[in-house]
Design a protein around this motif. Structure first.
Motif, PDB file in Angstrom:
ATOM      1  N   PRO A 130     -16.314 -28.051 -23.176  1.00 16.44           N
ATOM      2  CA  PRO A 130     -15.244 -27.082 -22.896  1.00 16.44           C
ATOM      3  C   PRO A 130     -15.288 -26.589 -21.449  1.00 16.44           C
ATOM      4  CG  PRO A 130     -16.408 -26.540 -24.934  1.00 16.44           C
ATOM      5  CD  PRO A 130     -17.226 -27.560 -24.217  1.00 16.44           C
ATOM      6  N   LYS A 131     -14.103 -26.270 -20.934  1.00 15.33           N
ATOM      7  CA  LYS A 131     -13.989 -25.831 -19.554  1.00 15.33           C
ATOM      8  C   LYS A 131     -13.186 -24.542 -19.450  1.00 15.33           C
ATOM      9  CE  LYS A 131     -16.027 -29.543 -17.822  1.00 15.33           C
ATOM     10  NZ  LYS A 131     -16.230 -30.341 -19.035  1.00 15.33           N
ATOM     11  N   GLY A 132     -13.798 -23.483 -18.925  1.00 16.44           N
ATOM     12  CA  GLY A 132     -13.105 -22.248 -18.604  1.00 16.44           C
ATOM     13  C   GLY A 132     -12.288 -21.680 -19.750  1.00 16.44           C
ATOM     14  N   PRO A 174     -24.043 -21.103 -17.050  1.00 18.50           N
ATOM     15  CA  PRO A 174     -23.088 -20.159 -17.660  1.00 18.50           C
ATOM     16  C   PRO A 174     -21.682 -20.314 -17.098  1.00 18.50           C
ATOM     17  CG  PRO A 174     -24.379 -19.068 -15.957  1.00 18.50           C
ATOM     18  CD  PRO A 174     -24.896 -20.468 -16.024  1.00 18.50           C
ATOM     19  N   GLN A 175     -20.694 -20.084 -17.962  1.00 20.69           N
ATOM     20  CA  GLN A 175     -19.291 -19.981 -17.576  1.00 20.69           C
ATOM     21  C   GLN A 175     -18.779 -18.640 -18.093  1.00 20.69           C
ATOM     22  OE1 GLN A 175     -16.551 -23.442 -18.121  1.00 20.69           O
ATOM     23  NE2 GLN A 175     -18.299 -24.400 -19.157  1.00 20.69           N
ATOM     24  N   VAL A 176     -18.244 -17.837 -17.224  1.00 17.48           N
ATOM     25  CA  VAL A 176     -17.762 -16.511 -17.607  1.00 17.48           C
ATOM     26  C   VAL A 176     -16.720 -16.606 -18.711  1.00 17.48           C
ATOM     27  CG1 VAL A 176     -16.534 -14.455 -16.813  1.00 17.48           C
ATOM     28  CG2 VAL A 176     -18.273 -15.501 -15.357  1.00 17.48           C
ATOM     29  N   ASP A 177     -15.816 -17.578 -18.595  1.00 21.29           N
ATOM     30  CA  ASP A 177     -14.715 -17.695 -19.553  1.00 21.29           C
ATOM     31  C   ASP A 177     -15.051 -18.568 -20.756  1.00 21.29           C
ATOM     32  OD1 ASP A 177     -12.876 -16.125 -18.026  1.00 21.29           O
ATOM     33  OD2 ASP A 177     -12.601 -17.823 -16.680  1.00 21.29           O
ATOM     34  N   PRO A 184     -27.139 -26.791 -17.449  1.00 27.53           N
ATOM     35  CA  PRO A 184     -27.059 -25.834 -16.338  1.00 27.53           C
ATOM     36  C   PRO A 184     -25.960 -26.208 -15.351  1.00 27.53           C
ATOM     37  CG  PRO A 184     -29.334 -26.496 -16.724  1.00 27.53           C
ATOM     38  CD  PRO A 184     -28.480 -27.411 -17.542  1.00 27.53           C
ATOM     39  N   ILE A 185     -25.160 -25.225 -14.991  1.00 30.44           N
ATOM     40  CA  ILE A 185     -24.088 -25.480 -14.034  1.00 30.44           C
ATOM     41  C   ILE A 185     -24.703 -25.743 -12.661  1.00 30.44           C
ATOM     42  CG2 ILE A 185     -23.751 -23.042 -13.399  1.00 30.44           C
ATOM     43  CD1 ILE A 185     -20.707 -23.664 -13.375  1.00 30.44           C
ATOM     44  N   ASN A 186     -24.156 -26.727 -11.952  1.00 26.36           N
ATOM     45  CA  ASN A 186     -24.593 -27.034 -10.598  1.00 26.36           C
ATOM     46  C   ASN A 186     -23.505 -26.655  -9.621  1.00 26.36           C
ATOM     47  OD1 ASN A 186     -27.229 -28.292 -10.958  1.00 26.36           O
ATOM     48  ND2 ASN A 186     -26.132 -29.942 -11.981  1.00 26.36           N
ATOM     49  N   ASP A 187     -23.907 -26.228  -8.464  1.00 28.98           N
ATOM     50  CA  ASP A 187     -22.949 -25.915  -7.406  1.00 28.98           C
ATOM     51  C   ASP A 187     -22.365 -27.225  -6.892  1.00 28.98           C
ATOM     52  OD1 ASP A 187     -21.568 -25.157  -5.133  1.00 28.98           O
ATOM     53  OD2 ASP A 187     -22.999 -23.592  -4.614  1.00 28.98           O
ATOM     54  N   VAL A 204     -31.708 -30.247  -7.249  1.00 29.54           N
ATOM     55  CA  VAL A 204     -33.125 -29.893  -7.271  1.00 29.54           C
ATOM     56  C   VAL A 204     -33.509 -29.535  -8.701  1.00 29.54           C
ATOM     57  CG1 VAL A 204     -34.893 -28.342  -6.366  1.00 29.54           C
ATOM     58  CG2 VAL A 204     -32.958 -29.027  -4.917  1.00 29.54           C
ATOM     59  N   PRO A 205     -34.365 -30.340  -9.331  1.00 25.81           N
ATOM     60  CA  PRO A 205     -34.716 -30.086 -10.735  1.00 25.81           C
ATOM     61  C   PRO A 205     -35.702 -28.943 -10.880  1.00 25.81           C
ATOM     62  CG  PRO A 205     -35.935 -31.970  -9.928  1.00 25.81           C
ATOM     63  CD  PRO A 205     -35.023 -31.531  -8.805  1.00 25.81           C
ATOM     64  N   ALA A 206     -35.351 -27.810 -10.358  1.00 24.76           N
ATOM     65  CA  ALA A 206     -36.211 -26.635 -10.436  1.00 24.76           C
ATOM     66  C   ALA A 206     -35.576 -25.597 -11.350  1.00 24.76           C
ATOM     67  CB  ALA A 206     -36.413 -26.051  -9.037  1.00 24.76           C
ATOM     68  N   ARG A 207     -36.335 -24.542 -11.652  1.00 31.59           N
ATOM     69  CA  ARG A 207     -35.807 -23.491 -12.513  1.00 31.59           C
ATOM     70  C   ARG A 207     -34.950 -22.540 -11.683  1.00 31.59           C
ATOM     71  NH1 ARG A 207     -39.784 -21.394 -17.315  1.00 31.59           N
ATOM     72  NH2 ARG A 207     -40.282 -23.420 -18.218  1.00 31.59           N
ATOM     73  N   ASN A 208     -33.757 -23.021 -11.305  1.00 29.18           N
ATOM     74  CA  ASN A 208     -32.827 -22.121 -10.638  1.00 29.18           C
ATOM     75  C   ASN A 208     -32.254 -21.153 -11.671  1.00 29.18           C
ATOM     76  OD1 ASN A 208     -30.761 -23.480 -12.028  1.00 29.18           O
ATOM     77  ND2 ASN A 208     -30.465 -24.908 -10.352  1.00 29.18           N
ATOM     78  N   HIS A 209     -31.397 -20.263 -11.254  1.00 32.18           N
ATOM     79  CA  HIS A 209     -30.926 -19.223 -12.167  1.00 32.18           C
ATOM     80  C   HIS A 209     -30.163 -19.799 -13.352  1.00 32.18           C
ATOM     81  CE1 HIS A 209     -27.291 -19.879  -9.750  1.00 32.18           C
ATOM     82  NE2 HIS A 209     -26.620 -19.319 -10.723  1.00 32.18           N
ATOM     83  N   ALA A 210     -29.385 -20.859 -13.134  1.00 24.52           N
ATOM     84  CA  ALA A 210     -28.612 -21.447 -14.235  1.00 24.52           C
ATOM     85  C   ALA A 210     -29.526 -22.142 -15.236  1.00 24.52           C
ATOM     86  CB  ALA A 210     -27.578 -22.430 -13.685  1.00 24.52           C
ATOM     87  N   THR A 211     -30.512 -22.880 -14.739  1.00 21.10           N
ATOM     88  CA  THR A 211     -31.456 -23.555 -15.632  1.00 21.10           C
ATOM     89  C   THR A 211     -32.239 -22.536 -16.448  1.00 21.10           C
ATOM     90  OG1 THR A 211     -31.670 -25.366 -14.045  1.00 21.10           O
ATOM     91  CG2 THR A 211     -33.358 -25.200 -15.750  1.00 21.10           C
ATOM     92  N   GLN A 212     -32.697 -21.493 -15.797  1.00 25.45           N
ATOM     93  CA  GLN A 212     -33.448 -20.460 -16.516  1.00 25.45           C
ATOM     94  C   GLN A 212     -32.570 -19.753 -17.538  1.00 25.45           C
ATOM     95  OE1 GLN A 212     -36.907 -19.881 -16.108  1.00 25.45           O
ATOM     96  NE2 GLN A 212     -36.434 -18.928 -18.084  1.00 25.45           N
TER      97      GLN A 212
END
Length: 210
Positions: free
Chosen positions: A127-129, A146-149, A167-170, A177-185
Motif C-alpha cells: 500500500p502507498k500513502g 513508516p508512512q504517515v498516511d 524500512p522506508i529509504n530516502d 546503508v544496512p544499519a539501524r537507522n530510524h526507519a529500520t529501528q
C-alpha cells in the motif's frame, strides 16, 4: 526483464525473472510530478520501455516467450515476478495463461488499488500513502514503514497470509546503508510489539544484486 534473486518478503533469495511494466496510477514517474503524487518515495525507474531487455509486445505469447528466454535453459522451478510502476494496469489473464503453459509460477507486486487477474499465483500488496486498497485478500502484505498516511493499523481487515514491514529509504540516497537507522529501528520495534508483522529488508540492495 531480468533474471535475479528476489530481494525481499516471503520469497527472499528465490531465483526469479522480474518483468517491470511501465506506468503507475499513483505517480507519473517523472521527478517534476513527485511532490504532487500519492506515492512520493518510489526509487524505481518505470518510465519508458527501453530498459534492460525492454520493449513492446503485440501478443501475450510474445511477452511470455521473452520472459522464458531469461530463465536458465533446462532448469525448472520457473518463477516470474510482475512489478512496475503498477503491473495491474497491463497484466491480464491471457499473459498468465501463456506463462502457466510454460510452467511459470506467476507473482505480482501491486499497490492493491486495481483488480488483478484471478489466475495470479502469488499476490504481494504494498500500500502507498492515502490510496485506498481495493483488494481484500493477498498472500503477502508488504508495507513500507513508516508512512504517515498508511500505518499498519489501517490494514487490519485486509486478509494476508504474511505481513511484512520494510524500512522506508530516502529515495535521494545513492547508497543503502544496512544499519539501524530510524526507519529500520521503527520497524524492529513495531514487529516486536506486534508479532503478526515480520521485518523484511531489501537484501538485493544490501548485497548489491542487480
Amino acid at each position: 526483464m531480468f533474471y535475479t534473486l528476489q530481494g525481499e518478503g516471503f520469497h527472499t533469495g528465490r531465483p526469479a525473472v522480474f518483468c517491470r511494466f511501465t506506468g503507475c496510477n499513483l505517480w507519473s514517474g517523472r521527478e517534476q510530478d513527485r511532490a504532487q503524487s500519492v506515492c512520493q518515495f518510489c526509487d524505481t525507474d518505470f518510465v519508458g520501455t527501453d530498459g534492460q531487455n525492454g520493449g513492446k509486445f503485440k501478443q501475450p505469447a510474445d511477452l511470455a516467450q521473452a520472459i522464458a528466454t531469461q530463465w536458465p535453459s533446462g532448469r525448472g522451478h520457473r518463477f516470474v515476478v510482475f512489478t512496475g510502476g503498477e503491473p495491474a494496469l497491463q497484466l491480464d489473464d491471457r499473459l498468465i495463461a501463456e506463462l502457466h503453459r510454460l510452467d511459470f509460477v506467476c507473482a505480482v507486486e501491486t499497490n492493491g488499488t486495481l483488480a488483478l487477474p484471478d489466475a495470479v499465483d502469488w499476490v504481494c500488496i504494498s500500500p502507498k500513502g492515502v490510496a485506498q486498497v481495493a483488494l481484500t485478500r493477498c498472500n503477502e502484505l508488504k508495507l513500507v514503514y513508516p508512512q504517515v498516511d498508511a500505518p499498519p493499523e489501517r490494514f487490519t481487515e485486509l486478509q494476508a497470509d504474511y505481513r511484512y514491514l520494510s524500512p522506508i529509504n530516502d529515495y535521494r540516497e545513492q547508497t543503502i546503508v544496512p544499519a539501524r537507522n530510524h526507519a529500520t529501528q521503527a520497524c524492529i520495534d513495531y514487529c516486536l510489539s506486534h508479532p503478526e508483522w515480520h521485518l523484511t529488508l531489501q537484501a538485493h540492495k544490501i548485497v548489491n544484486i542487480d
